[in-house]
Enzyme design. Structure first.
Site, short mmCIF file in Angstrom:
data_model
loop_
_atom_site.label_atom_id
_atom_site.label_comp_id
_atom_site.label_asym_id
_atom_site.label_seq_id
_atom_site.Cartn_x
_atom_site.Cartn_y
_atom_site.Cartn_z
N SER A 100 67.63 -8.19 -3.64
CA SER A 100 67.81 -9.47 -4.32
C SER A 100 66.47 -10.07 -4.72
CB SER A 100 68.61 -10.41 -3.43
OG SER A 100 68.91 -11.62 -4.08
N ASP A 240 67.61 -14.02 -10.44
CA ASP A 240 66.92 -13.34 -9.35
C ASP A 240 66.98 -11.83 -9.57
OD1 ASP A 240 69.60 -12.95 -8.78
OD2 ASP A 240 69.47 -13.55 -6.68
N ASP A 242 68.61 -9.20 -8.43
CA ASP A 242 69.86 -8.48 -8.66
C ASP A 242 70.80 -9.23 -9.59
OD1 ASP A 242 70.27 -10.43 -6.71
OD2 ASP A 242 71.81 -9.31 -5.67
N ASP A 244 72.56 -11.88 -9.61
CA ASP A 244 73.82 -12.56 -9.27
C ASP A 244 73.65 -14.06 -9.21
OD1 ASP A 244 72.32 -12.59 -6.94
OD2 ASP A 244 73.95 -11.99 -5.63
#
Length: 451
Positions: A100, A240, A242, A244
């Site tokens: 992440s 961010d 990743d 999400d």
């Protein structure tokens, strides 16, 4: 692996650590085998981000899965919400290899059951933690197979089907992908003729050469703010690593509070479905909660953390859920979080108004907020107790849903809660004016310092 390392690696919501120092291929292989046994599923989907260690870790995890007789669905490169889409559409458990927003030296695994149902502490991660310290399991008699799927275009089409993008007015949007997975997904999702997308750091690069892919840190969105002003753009978006989570910046280069996004998206969805439940974590602005109620919604208060929000959403069949950290959850996306779907709602709402985003956001803001203040302390639990002793008698209401929340007669409130991952106490406060907020913040910080 020692129990101490396993405890450090397997956290409350996911698996994350330095790679390969802590999370190496042997650990990923062991986790893959344990996850296959935990789910008992015939197939498990695997996706990965752009970090240098992700391909090898994902391959080792897949070997562990196949050795236990389950097949692997290789979803390839993608964002975490893409993995949720694959899990939901195919009805299979999933594993996303990503750390992440963490720096380049880290990697990790986010896991879900079929239908993107989260796996966390108490729902499976404790089993995987134990498996890391136990003898390796024997392979099943016959290994499972493997197949590749390419569903990124379908993922984008699904998001488009959830927001009415017809009649958009021309908008210029600056997007900072932070060299993360938004560099792959944003061109697919924001490919609308009325949108002029100005890309920043779309090259997939797990070394993060420009800045950490953590938009919660102000220094990581400074370049985006400058670019929005320089371009005369209508909106800025930051994701961010990743992809999400989504953070927005208005045309002035000012950050849009996540609580304002919660109110904006909730009101849009409640207009379609009056009376629906909306889950918010306890850090969300009271103003946003008031607006959910005024829009005919039923606010449901949650602890901080995706597993708690998703569980309450499923229990109440909530149409939407939001957190102060930029996570936004949608019932029509298997109760999972997707930053790009939130971005589409922001764009659609901005397009439906004649004014700038700042005017729209100012209309959603009712109280002054401190933002999250992190205080390092050797004993966070003792510090929470000290705060309650110091300020509890003056509060009109106290609760311990997540740390300590104290509400006062003038409408101000604060929450202090220990971090799940480090010796840090997190403080959030809100009040009707800046002076009241500053005084409340200092009183809480003084109590923490005396603990």
């Amino acid at each position: 692996m020692t129990p101490e390392l396993a405890a450090r690696l397997v956290k409350a919501y996911d698996i994350r650590g330095l790679s390969p120092q802590e999370l190496d291929e042997a650990a990923a292989h062991r986790i893959g085998a344990a996850f296959a046994r935990l789910t008992g599923a015939p197939e498990i989907a695997v996706a990965r981000d752009m970090r240098d260690t992700s391909p090898a870790l994902a391959a080792a995890f897949a070997r562990g899965v196949r050795e236990q007789g389950a097949a692997v669905v290789d979803a390839g490169l993608g964002s975490t919400d893409y993995l949720y889409y694959v899990s939901g559409r195919l009805g299979v458990p999933g594993a996303m290899f990503t750390a992440s927003h963490n720096p380049a030296g880290y990697n990790g695994i986010k896991l879900c059951r079929a239908g993107a149902v989260p796996v966390g502490e108490g729902t499976g991660l404790e089993v995987l933690r134990a498996a890391l310290t136990e003898p390796a399991p024997a392979p099943a008699g016959r290994p499972g197979g493997s197949r590749e799927v390419a569903l990124l275009a379908d993922y984008a089409a699904h998001l488009h089907g959830l927001v009415d993008l017809s009649g958009l007015r021309p908008l210029k949007v600056v997007v900072d992908a932070g060299n993360g997975m938004a560099g792959l997904t944003v061109p697919l999702v924001l490919n609308q003729p009325e949108l002029t997308v100005v890309p920043m750091y779309f090259e997939l690069d797990g070394s993060f050469p420009h800045h950490e892919a953590d938009p919660m840190k102000p220094e990581n969105v400074a370049a985006l703010k400058e670019r929005v002003r320089a371009e005369g753009a209508d909106l800025g978006l930051a994701f961010d690593g990743d992809a999400d989570r989504c953070f927005a910046v208005d045309e002035r280069g000012e950050a849009v509070p996540a609580s304002s996004v919660v109110a904006l998206v909730a009101k849009r969805l409640l207009a379609r479905e009056p009376g629906a439940a909306v889950v918010h974590n306890l850090i969300t602005s009271r103003g946003s909660v008031e607006q959910i109620e005024e829009a005919g919604g039923k606010p449901v208060r949650s602890r901080v953390g995706h597993s708690f929000v998703k569980a309450l959403m499923a229990e109440h069949q909530a149409v939407f859920g939001g957190e102060h950290s930029g996570h936004y959850y949608f019932r029509d996306f298997w109760f999972a979080d997707t930053g790009l779907l939130a971005a589409l709602h922001i764009i659609a709402e901005l397009s439906s108004t004649e004014g700038p985003l700042s005017r729209l956001v100012d209309g959603l803001k009712r109280y002054e907020a401190s933002g999250e203040v992190n205080v390092r302390t050797p004993d966070p639990a003792a510090a929470v107790a000290a705060v309650e002793r110091a300020l509890g008698d003056a509060a009109a209401q106290l609760d311990h849903l997540d740390g300590l929340t104290a509400s006062f007669a003038d409408g101000s409130w604060f929450n202090v809660r220990p971090s799940n991952t480090e010796p840090v106490l997190r403080l959030n406060a809100e009040a009707g004016d800046a002076a009241t907020l500053a005084a409340l913040r200092e009183r809480v910080l003084a109590a923490i310092a005396q603990a």
